[in-house]
Design an enzyme around this catalytic site. Structure first.
Site, short mmCIF file in Angstrom:
data_model
loop_
_atom_site.label_atom_id
_atom_site.label_comp_id
_atom_site.label_asym_id
_atom_site.label_seq_id
_atom_site.Cartn_x
_atom_site.Cartn_y
_atom_site.Cartn_z
N LYS A 13 29.89 -12.61 -13.34
CA LYS A 13 28.90 -11.53 -13.40
C LYS A 13 28.71 -10.95 -12.00
CE LYS A 13 27.42 -12.04 -17.75
NZ LYS A 13 26.42 -13.07 -18.05
N HIS B 201 24.07 -8.90 -7.89
CA HIS B 201 23.28 -7.71 -7.56
C HIS B 201 22.09 -8.04 -6.66
CE1 HIS B 201 20.22 -8.82 -10.48
NE2 HIS B 201 21.14 -8.93 -11.42
N HIS C 38 19.88 -11.09 -7.28
CA HIS C 38 20.35 -12.42 -6.89
C HIS C 38 20.09 -12.70 -5.42
CE1 HIS C 38 23.18 -11.63 -10.37
NE2 HIS C 38 22.54 -12.72 -10.73
#
Length: 577
Positions: A126, A129, A132
């Site tokens: 994933k 972004h 995080h």
RNA sequence: GUUUCCGUAGCUCAGCAGGAUAGAGCGAUCGCCUCCUAAGCGAUAGGCCGGGCGUUCGAAUCGCCUCGGGAACACCA
């Protein structure tokens, strides 16, 4: 010297109160011209049957209050205000900081104690972004803070590297995977096929079946599926590590969900043995009514495990492995209930270490009126944010270099832009309490004035510039006489010294509350005080040589403090900018 | 609906084991580079600390109520 407890013991003697009571009562006045410590006499008024003003006056005029490091004891209404001698404080603080250097603020508070910090924990395959970044930055900072205080810190990246989504990825990869794309930008490609899988799945139930089968094979250890899973994981880690390297973040282990999955059955057995598991709506749960919480699901109705069981297994494994004194989880606030439940189950199962587990939550990063969502494409990649920040920083540096006529190599410009640009991003996450939400706006993220990392780094660079100049003209400001430091007694110099002297407490406070912003706030106070002083007083052209040397020593102390403070936040400093 | 967090200057936030005139930054207005880096500094304007009641000598801070906003609440993590 610990002025506060010295004063407290005097007051305790005089008032017959015990030391703790006095320490609690002693406060810092709202303004510095009211003194350094204040003792309110309201509570004494009752027991002494006198007006607080009178008590205050009696204390202030008592000869036992006199001391050479106390310049004045003043009764102001119901308060007794204590003024620490500015010269004494200046010697004390500046000497201590400059002799300790990088060691300033270190302590033995955590000696012999182990603290586990779980943070970052992205999902494999994933995109990483700006949301995080919150866990990554807070966790990294807390790890550094605990290390500074002498704890043995274990940095754990609890990767989201297991679960049914890997069955989906394997199926999707076999159908649509593009090798070239996968090797050039793995996460983009994995995300592409993952999204495609969800689109196609709506019209093709066989995909769902296939994914489930593949996950089963993965769990059973089938060679091909395991190899693919490992490959996706490794590729994602390469990308994540690229980001971590840029930000100066490291981990002691990357044991994610997959690592703990084979440890779950034993936990389930244990819960069964202790008669904690109950059947409810087809699932196996631990009831938590006595904690006023909904039940914690351990096994789903299809018999498979769930994140709570994984976190239980992980916590138990970690205790057995590390015998931690503290186990903290830097995970978003939305998971607060989940952690409460897990900790409660541990407690119910008789694990005393549950008391030492703590969820350190943080707010959401969101757009105005919009939540980040990978599915809707409402995300900003951390990489993109860092790049933008660095690019803007670079423009400013180049413009400044032109205006100031300073020579800088491209290499130096890039190095400075990288450090300052990344620092600016990191700072926006640690400038406020961690539970605050961050409303993402490019404008605010890329604003480098005021309470920002560039401001702090700029202040550092200023002090470095002055110290370099002093070195080049042969002015020595190290190992100087105490009487010289005592000259640092103007309002502006004292304000800087006061701010510096609070730095150690800020570190301890940050650890106590798991709040890095205690440190960002303190170094911002130091920087502001210094810049005010800098603008109104000349350092290298001070009136006397003594004054010049003393101010240079102050400069060095400020520079040491800002550097180690920023370092605790995970921000690098530059020598000029 | 239950639980929980939040509401302080136009905006973003400190302050909240009760204490003296509620503080920063941004933005606004006005100033300061012949002088150690102007990513800086100064000044001015801007607040019934969401509202009410209570506890207290004293409440932005503690308790209860109320309004407004966010989040979580069973087989995702």
């Amino acid at each position: 010297m610990d002025y506060k407890s010295e004063i407290a013991s005097k007051l305790a003697r005089f008032t017959q109160l015990d030391m703790d009571t006095v320490m609690n009562l002693l406060e810092v006045p709202p303004r510095s011209d009211m003194g350094d410590y204040a003792f309110p006499c309201f509570t004494l008024a009752k027991s002494m049957h006198k007006a607080p003003q009178m008590i205050s006056a009696e204390i202030a005029s008592d000869s036992s209050m006199g001391e050479k490091w106390i310049s004045e004891v003043k009764s102001v209404g119901p308060y007794v205000n204590f003024f620490i001698d500015r010269g004494v404080l200046a010697c004390d603080v500046v000497n201590k900081i400059n002799s300790l250097g990088d060691e300033y603020g270190c302590s033995k508070l955590g000696e012999g104690k182990t603290v586990l910090v779980e943070f970052s924990s992205p999902n494999i395959a994933k995109p990483f972004h700006v949301g995080h970044a919150f866990s990554t930055i807070i966790g990294n900072s807390l790890s550094k803070i605990y290390t500074k205080l002498g704890y043995n810190v274990v940095r754990m990246n609890h990767l989201g590297d297991y679960g049914t989504q890997f069955g989906k990825l394997i199926t999707a990869y076999r159908l649509w995977g593009d090798e070239d794309a996968l090797s050039s930008s793995p996460i983009d490609e994995l995300l592409r096929i993952y999204v495609k899988f969800h689109e196609e799945e709506k019209n093709d139930p066989s995909l769902t079946t296939s994914a489930r089968e593949n996950f089963k094979k993965l769990e059973d250890g089938c060679e091909e599926e395991v190899a693919l899973w490992k490959r996706f994981r490794d590729m994602s880690l390469v990308v994540f590590n690229g980001i971590y390297d840029r930000m100066g973040v490291s981990f002691d282990n990357y044991n994610g969900e997959s690592f703990y999955s084979d440890k779950i059955p034993a936990v389930v057995d244990m819960l069964k043995e202790r008669s904690l598991l109950e059947e409810s709506e087809g699932a196996q749960v631990v009831k938590l009514d006595e904690f006023n919480m909904p039940p914690c699901i351990i096994l789903k109705s299809d018999g498979t495990t769930i994140y709570a069981s994984r976190d239980l297994a992980a916590a138990i494994y970690r205790y057995n492995t590390y015998h931690f004194d503290k186990n903290i989880y830097v995970v978003g606030i939305p998971q607060a209930l989940h952690f409460k439940q897990v900790f409660s189950v541990l407690k119910k199962a008789g694990f005393d270490f549950a008391e030492n587990c703590e969820h350190v939550g943080f707010g959401l990063v969101k757009f105005k009126n919009m939540k980040f969502s990978t599915r809707d494409g409402n995300i900003v990649l951390l990489e993109d944010l860092l790049n933008e920040s660095i690019a803007k920083t670079k423009e400013i540096i180049e413009a400044n270099a032109r205006n100031r006529g300073t020579e800088m190599s491209d290499e130096e410009i890039n190095d400075i832009a990288t450090k300052v640009g990344i620092g600016a991003v990191v700072y926006t996450y640690v400038k406020s309490g961690r539970e605050r939400n961050i409303v993402f706006s490019w404008e605010e993220m890329l604003d480098f004035e005021g309470d920002t990392a560039p401001y702090l780094i700029y202040t550092y660079a200023r002090t470095r510039s002055i110290l370099r100049k002093a070195d080049s003209i042969g002015v020595s400001y190290r190992n100087i006489d105490e009487s010289v430091l005592a000259l640092l007694s103007s309002d502006e110099e004292s304000a800087v010294i006061k701010a510096l002297s609070d730095f150690e407490d800020a570190i301890v406070g940050a650890a106590k509350s798991n709040e890095p912003f205690f440190i960002s706030r303190q170094i911002a106070v130091i920087a502001r005080a210094f810049n005010r002083f800098y603008n109104n007083s000349s350092i290298l052209s001070a009136d006397t040589d003594e004054s010049k040397i003393a101010r240079l020593a102050l400069c060095e102390a400020v520079c040491n403090c800002i550097k180690s403070g920023l370092n605790l936040l995970g921000i690098d400093v530059v020598e000029r900018m």
